[in-house]
Design a protein around this motif. Sequence first.
Motif, PDB file in Angstrom:
ATOM      1  N   ASN A 129       0.832  -1.205   0.000  1.00 24.46           N
ATOM      2  CA  ASN A 129       0.000   0.000   0.000  1.00 24.46           C
ATOM      3  C   ASN A 129       0.866   1.255   0.000  1.00 24.46           C
ATOM      4  O   ASN A 129       2.104   1.191   0.001  1.00 24.46           O
ATOM      5  CB  ASN A 129      -0.962  -0.002   1.191  1.00 24.46           C
ATOM      6  CG  ASN A 129      -0.231  -0.153   2.513  1.00 24.46           C
ATOM      7  OD1 ASN A 129       0.866   0.380   2.659  1.00 24.46           O
ATOM      8  ND2 ASN A 129      -0.833  -0.856   3.468  1.00 24.46           N
ATOM      9  N   THR A 130       0.199   2.417   0.020  1.00 22.34           N
ATOM     10  CA  THR A 130       0.902   3.703  -0.122  1.00 22.34           C
ATOM     11  C   THR A 130       1.886   3.936   1.013  1.00 22.34           C
ATOM     12  O   THR A 130       3.035   4.349   0.792  1.00 22.34           O
ATOM     13  CB  THR A 130      -0.112   4.849  -0.160  1.00 22.34           C
ATOM     14  OG1 THR A 130      -1.016   4.648  -1.253  1.00 22.34           O
ATOM     15  CG2 THR A 130       0.597   6.181  -0.342  1.00 22.34           C
ATOM     16  N   SER A 131       1.482   3.697   2.260  1.00 21.67           N
ATOM     17  CA  SER A 131       2.378   3.952   3.393  1.00 21.67           C
ATOM     18  C   SER A 131       3.583   3.010   3.350  1.00 21.67           C
ATOM     19  O   SER A 131       4.713   3.394   3.682  1.00 21.67           O
ATOM     20  CB  SER A 131       1.620   3.791   4.716  1.00 21.67           C
ATOM     21  OG  SER A 131       1.114   2.465   4.844  1.00 21.67           O
ATOM     22  N   SER A 132       3.345   1.753   2.909  1.00 17.44           N
ATOM     23  CA  SER A 132       4.454   0.804   2.811  1.00 17.44           C
ATOM     24  C   SER A 132       5.412   1.196   1.693  1.00 17.44           C
ATOM     25  O   SER A 132       6.621   0.997   1.794  1.00 17.44           O
ATOM     26  CB  SER A 132       3.921  -0.612   2.575  1.00 17.44           C
ATOM     27  OG  SER A 132       3.187  -1.065   3.702  1.00 17.44           O
ATOM     28  N   LYS A 133       4.881   1.767   0.593  1.00 16.26           N
ATOM     29  CA  LYS A 133       5.752   2.212  -0.499  1.00 16.26           C
ATOM     30  C   LYS A 133       6.711   3.298  -0.031  1.00 16.26           C
ATOM     31  O   LYS A 133       7.870   3.363  -0.469  1.00 16.26           O
ATOM     32  CB  LYS A 133       4.907   2.716  -1.672  1.00 16.26           C
ATOM     33  CG  LYS A 133       4.217   1.604  -2.424  1.00 16.26           C
ATOM     34  CD  LYS A 133       3.369   2.151  -3.582  1.00 16.26           C
ATOM     35  CE  LYS A 133       2.656   1.018  -4.328  1.00 16.26           C
ATOM     36  NZ  LYS A 133       1.821   1.541  -5.446  1.00 16.26           N
ATOM     37  N   LYS A 134       6.211   4.157   0.869  1.00 13.48           N
ATOM     38  CA  LYS A 134       7.095   5.201   1.393  1.00 13.48           C
ATOM     39  C   LYS A 134       8.279   4.578   2.160  1.00 13.48           C
ATOM     40  O   LYS A 134       9.406   5.037   2.045  1.00 13.48           O
ATOM     41  CB  LYS A 134       6.309   6.136   2.318  1.00 13.48           C
ATOM     42  CG  LYS A 134       5.286   7.011   1.587  1.00 13.48           C
ATOM     43  CD  LYS A 134       4.554   7.913   2.560  1.00 13.48           C
ATOM     44  CE  LYS A 134       3.519   8.799   1.853  1.00 13.48           C
ATOM     45  NZ  LYS A 134       2.786   9.681   2.788  1.00 13.48           N
ATOM     46  N   ASP A 174      10.560   3.035  -0.440  1.00 14.26           N
ATOM     47  CA  ASP A 174      11.298   4.063  -1.179  1.00 14.26           C
ATOM     48  C   ASP A 174      12.512   4.527  -0.365  1.00 14.26           C
ATOM     49  O   ASP A 174      13.618   4.690  -0.897  1.00 14.26           O
ATOM     50  CB  ASP A 174      10.377   5.255  -1.482  1.00 14.26           C
ATOM     51  CG  ASP A 174       9.326   4.920  -2.535  1.00 14.26           C
ATOM     52  OD1 ASP A 174       9.522   3.920  -3.251  1.00 14.26           O
ATOM     53  OD2 ASP A 174       8.311   5.656  -2.602  1.00 14.26           O
ATOM     54  N   TYR A 213       8.924  -4.771  -5.512  1.00 15.68           N
ATOM     55  CA  TYR A 213       8.841  -3.315  -5.461  1.00 15.68           C
ATOM     56  C   TYR A 213      10.231  -2.702  -5.380  1.00 15.68           C
ATOM     57  O   TYR A 213      10.522  -1.705  -6.054  1.00 15.68           O
ATOM     58  CB  TYR A 213       7.987  -2.864  -4.272  1.00 15.68           C
ATOM     59  CG  TYR A 213       7.767  -1.369  -4.258  1.00 15.68           C
ATOM     60  CD1 TYR A 213       6.723  -0.786  -4.997  1.00 15.68           C
ATOM     61  CD2 TYR A 213       8.615  -0.524  -3.556  1.00 15.68           C
ATOM     62  CE1 TYR A 213       6.545   0.583  -5.013  1.00 15.68           C
ATOM     63  CE2 TYR A 213       8.447   0.846  -3.559  1.00 15.68           C
ATOM     64  CZ  TYR A 213       7.402   1.397  -4.295  1.00 15.68           C
ATOM     65  OH  TYR A 213       7.234   2.768  -4.320  1.00 15.68           O
ATOM     66  N   LYS A 239      12.518  -0.261  -8.109  1.00 12.56           N
ATOM     67  CA  LYS A 239      13.168   1.000  -7.783  1.00 12.56           C
ATOM     68  C   LYS A 239      14.665   0.970  -8.127  1.00 12.56           C
ATOM     69  O   LYS A 239      15.417   1.868  -7.737  1.00 12.56           O
ATOM     70  CB  LYS A 239      13.008   1.308  -6.298  1.00 12.56           C
ATOM     71  CG  LYS A 239      11.569   1.645  -5.905  1.00 12.56           C
ATOM     72  CD  LYS A 239      11.099   2.922  -6.597  1.00 12.56           C
ATOM     73  CE  LYS A 239       9.696   3.304  -6.221  1.00 12.56           C
ATOM     74  NZ  LYS A 239       9.260   4.575  -6.872  1.00 12.56           N
TER      75      LYS A 239
END
Length: 393
Positions: A293-298, A301, A344, A348
Amino acid sequence: MKTTKIFSFIFLLVISSATFAQDELQITAKDSVVQSSWIVGIGLNAVDDSGNVFDGIFNVGKEWNIVPFPSRVSIGRYFKNGLGLEAIGAYNTYMEGNIIDGNVISEDIDYYSFDGRITYDINKIIGQTGWFDPYVGVGAGYTDANNKGRGTYNAVVGFRTWFSDRWGLDFNSTGKWAMSQGEGATNHIQHAAGVVYQFGIEKGLSKRGEEKLELLAAIEKEKQRQQDSINEVNRLKDEALLAERLKKQQEADALAAAEKAKIDALNKKKEEIKSRIESLGNVYFALNSSVVNTSSKKVLDSLANVLDEIPTLKLKITSHTDSRGTSKYNDWLSQRRVDKTKAYLISKGIAEDKLVTEAYGETMLLNECDDNTYCPENKHAVNRRSEFVILEF
């Protein structure tokens, strides 16, 4: 070269002669004699009370009585004039079937004796040998034999043979005459053999021994002078070796300190990296989901930035589930989660060989929320995660 060989031969000849002469000058037992001492002894005794002493003196089987253990003790004081005072205690057993007082006995009978005597060292007459000491003596005592107590007059003849100044063997035979012939008390003979120990020794040297002692002292003084010279040379060598060892030790200490500093620096770096990764937090998933999800992507990253910044860093990604669902399903789900997490990071730009993965299903819960325990959703959510472990850096 020929001259060197001649001098070497002469040197060896002198050394050999000196060694031979010193061996000849050793103080031996012939050069010193024990003048006075105490002697203690322990050993065996044999009693012949058959009434047939001289005809059957060697009839050991039927006429001698011996117990198979130390049965005689003695202590005595011996003086410079050759006289000695000695006290002796002995125990024995008249054996069933042996001849006692001319008769065969039908049972074992205890024997006790306590004696005192005066002896004289025959070497005072024939000359000291240093290892062989014959003696004679007379005395008196009390004996309980064949169940009859009696005082006895005693006469002894024997000898001691010495293996050293302290230790030797004593062999003697004592005739014992009953002071009273009442109640059938008879005369008998007692043989003894044992180990003796000499202490409180006072010795004296013969004239020849004193001359040897003076020569040995002179030789020892010269040897000491030579040894002192050798010791001085060895001391200088030891100092040089010690200085060399200290230098090597200092070098080794410096290398060890450098190695420790290197290891400390690596450990510090690892701790710093570990702290950075831990500060990012874990990747968390929704129930029955492997979607990043979005918070995990942060989080991922930021983790990708760390991996880019440290090219040598290699991580192990572990993924987990909560306890709900079957174990087989949760194993499959945690594998999906770890694969999605890795995919993921690769998207990157992180090289695949820098990432190792392992799925644990529901086997590594962080709290008590197992199949048998009710927990609210927020507690189950803690277990649905991907974590990161440093393998190399």
